[in-house]
Design an enzyme around this catalytic site. Structure first.
Site, mmCIF file in Angstrom:
data_model
loop_
_atom_site.group_PDB
_atom_site.id
_atom_site.type_symbol
_atom_site.label_atom_id
_atom_site.label_comp_id
_atom_site.label_asym_id
_atom_site.label_seq_id
_atom_site.Cartn_x
_atom_site.Cartn_y
_atom_site.Cartn_z
ATOM 1 N N LYS A 28 5.734 62.158 9.194
ATOM 2 C CA LYS A 28 7.026 62.063 8.502
ATOM 3 C C LYS A 28 6.807 62.210 7.002
ATOM 4 O O LYS A 28 5.865 61.627 6.444
ATOM 5 C CB LYS A 28 7.668 60.709 8.834
ATOM 6 C CG LYS A 28 9.065 60.522 8.261
ATOM 7 C CD LYS A 28 9.636 59.178 8.691
ATOM 8 C CE LYS A 28 11.040 58.931 8.169
ATOM 9 N NZ LYS A 28 11.566 57.623 8.592
ATOM 10 N N SER A 103 15.987 57.756 10.830
ATOM 11 C CA SER A 103 15.678 58.817 9.883
ATOM 12 C C SER A 103 14.464 59.657 10.270
ATOM 13 O O SER A 103 14.280 60.726 9.707
ATOM 14 C CB SER A 103 15.436 58.203 8.505
ATOM 15 O OG SER A 103 14.324 57.322 8.548
ATOM 16 N N SER A 127 14.440 53.485 12.529
ATOM 17 C CA SER A 127 14.178 54.915 12.361
ATOM 18 C C SER A 127 13.047 55.507 13.183
ATOM 19 O O SER A 127 12.889 56.722 13.208
ATOM 20 C CB SER A 127 13.936 55.229 10.883
ATOM 21 O OG SER A 127 15.169 55.235 10.220
HETATM 22 N N1 GLN Z 1 19.536 53.916 9.829
HETATM 23 C C1 GLN Z 1 19.070 52.788 9.089
HETATM 24 C C2 GLN Z 1 19.379 53.010 7.630
HETATM 25 O O1 GLN Z 1 19.991 53.959 7.342
HETATM 26 C C3 GLN Z 1 17.615 52.591 9.299
HETATM 27 C C4 GLN Z 1 16.796 53.568 8.576
HETATM 28 C C5 GLN Z 1 15.318 53.360 8.759
HETATM 29 O O2 GLN Z 1 14.878 52.657 9.662
HETATM 30 N N2 GLN Z 1 14.546 53.960 7.871
HETATM 31 O O3 GLN Z 1 19.020 52.256 6.781
#
Ligand code: GLN
Length: 477
Positions: A28, A103, A127
């Protein structure tokens, strides 16, 4: 290719090889790599190449892995659909009109489509697990502190964790073995022995107590998802696990709590992007307008929204009412989990309330988008390990099952996930965009395409039917 060839040569010579020798890994793009730029899906890091490798990247390289590329993501890991990337969205290999989750949507899609056998993701509020669920793969968020965050670009430092995204629990165990451990450069990394994860896989679930919390099966849960997850719990029960009702009364506060804590931490973490130290610098006549112009042009709308929210929650006069209160609520959420873990070994719930949604469906409505993580966020607030594994399909779209463990009890999480895989084989299903299941290989009926190496080609009649129907010619995009 050079690194891969070097491992091939060593392999041909025989002798001992490190555990991941020659294994391609996608990473990532929020994790620092010296041989690729690291963009975090943002314009503000334009042109920045990190001067050092993240701890996890060093560990992977030492274990023989070949880093084949960086994967797309929501900008600074803020999002649940990978639509918040400055480079455009990633699509779901099961249905390209749908999001892959986020994400870590790039990593999830890459593994689902067999562009890479395994990948690294990061999980601040879901994410790793949510995109794994959306793409029909396995995603493990380790306990907070299990894996060093050195070289991980920070979003919310008290929540961020790096973890494996793979096709099987066994592969997740293999990767975690390499990633886990104490690193003096991350003071939050735990100084605890690292168990042998692969050895923990085969114990089965007999006598394991698995908690089911009614609070996680309430309003907003799509019927197909509820059905698949309940069926999964009965599969585990049939294998000898004991299902126990537990209560997590405060998890309904987790979402607002998270969006105060995560945005507060993000607002301070992202203060460093000033046009001086990294990447983009907007042309300007004086220093102050250079800062503001760089940040205005460099950050996307979701990142700006979060910086504003976080700055507000931390400001004098509001701090006690918002940030401090959220910290207290966080303690209650953690207490609920730890209380439940006095009676059970694992907690089972859906990974997400719905199957993957359509691209564009939630971009205009951030609150709806935030709800996609309603089942994953409490686990980050409590710092616990959680895994998402495939547990079925609705209209051809994957559904994820979440198993949550006690702090540092990844072995039990992986063991139950592996036992479930042995009983169901949902994880061997591959999407139409899977590069590894191109016809005619899938037509032969004896092909092991998409199956983990060394697995017997055993399938239920129902799965064989599904497999045959998938082998029909499909429109590819
Ligand atoms: N979707 C959640 C957010 O927008 C979690 C994102 C993540 O785990 N990086 O913060």
């Amino acid at each position: 290719m050079q690194t891969a060839r070097a491992w091939d040569t060593r392999y041909a010579r025989g002798g001992n090889l490190p555990p991941l020798a020659g294994l391609p890994v996608a990473v990532k793009d929020v994790i620092c790599t010296t041989d690729f730029p690291t963009t975090c899906g943002s314009r503000i890091l334009d042109g920045w190449v990190p001067p050092y490798d993240a701890y996890v990247v060093t560990r992977l390289r030492e274990a023989g892995a070949v880093i084949i590329g960086k994967t797309n993501m929501d900008e600074f890991a803020m999002g649940s659909s990978t639509e918040n990337s400055a480079f455009g969205p990633t699509r779901n290999p099961w249905d390209v009109s749908r999001v892959p989750g986020g994400s870590s949507g790039g990593s999830a899609a890459a593994v689902a489509a067999s562009l890479a056998p395994v990948a690294l993701g990061t999980d601040t509020g879901g994410s790793i697990r949510q995109p794994a669920g959306f793409c029909g793969i396995v995603g493990l968020k380790p306990t907070y502190g299990r894996v060093s965050r050195y070289g991980l670009v920070a979003f919310a430092s008290s929540l961020d964790q790096i973890g494996p995204m793979t096709k099987t629990a066994g592969d997740a165990a293999l990767l975690l073995q390499v990633l886990a451990g104490r690193d003096v450069r991350d003071s939050t990394s735990a100084d605890l022995p690292v168990p042998l994860y692969k050895e923990a896989l085969n114990g089965g679930v007999r006598k394991l107590r698995i908690g089911i919390a009614a609070e996680a099966f309430g309003e907003g849960l799509q019927a197909d998802v509820r059905h698949a997850v309940s069926t999964a719990s009965r599969v585990l029960e049939k294998q000898g696990a004991e299902l126990v009702d537990v209560s997590l009364p405060t998890i309904s506060y987790a979402l607002p709590t998270y969006y105060l804590i995560a945005t507060s931490e993000a607002s301070t973490n992202l203060a460093r992007y000033d046009g001086v130290r990294y990447g983009l610098r907007a042309a300007s006549t004086d220093l102050y307008s250079m800062y503001t112009k760089t940040r205005r042009e460099g950050f996307g709308p979701e990142v700006k929204r979060r910086i504003m929210l976080g700055t507000y929650a931390l400001s004098a006069g509001y701090y006690e009412g918002f940030f401090l209160k959220a910290q207290r609520a966080r303690t209650l959420v953690r207490r609920d989990f730890l209380h439940a873990f006095e009676r059970v070994d694992l907690i089972l719930m859906p990974t997400s309330p719905t199957v993957p949604f359509r691209l564009g469906e939630k971009v205009e409505d951030p609150l709806q988008m935030y709800l996609a993580d309603v089942y994953t966020i409490p686990v980050n607030l409590a710092g616990l390990p959680g895994i998402s594994i495939p547990c079925g399909f609705a209209d051809g779209l994957p559904i994820g099952l979440q198993l949550i463990g006690r702090p540092f009890d990844e072995p039990t999480v992986l063991r139950a996930a592996h036992a479930y895989e042995q009983a169901t084989q949902w994880h061997v299903r591959r999407p139409p965009l899977d590069g590894a299941t191109k016809p005619p290989a899938t037509r032969s009926g004896t092909s092991s395409a998409g199956k983990p190496p060394g697995k017997p080609a055993r399938r239920s009649a129902k799965q064989s039917r599904a497999k045959r129907s998938r082998a029909k010619p499909r429109r590819r995009s």
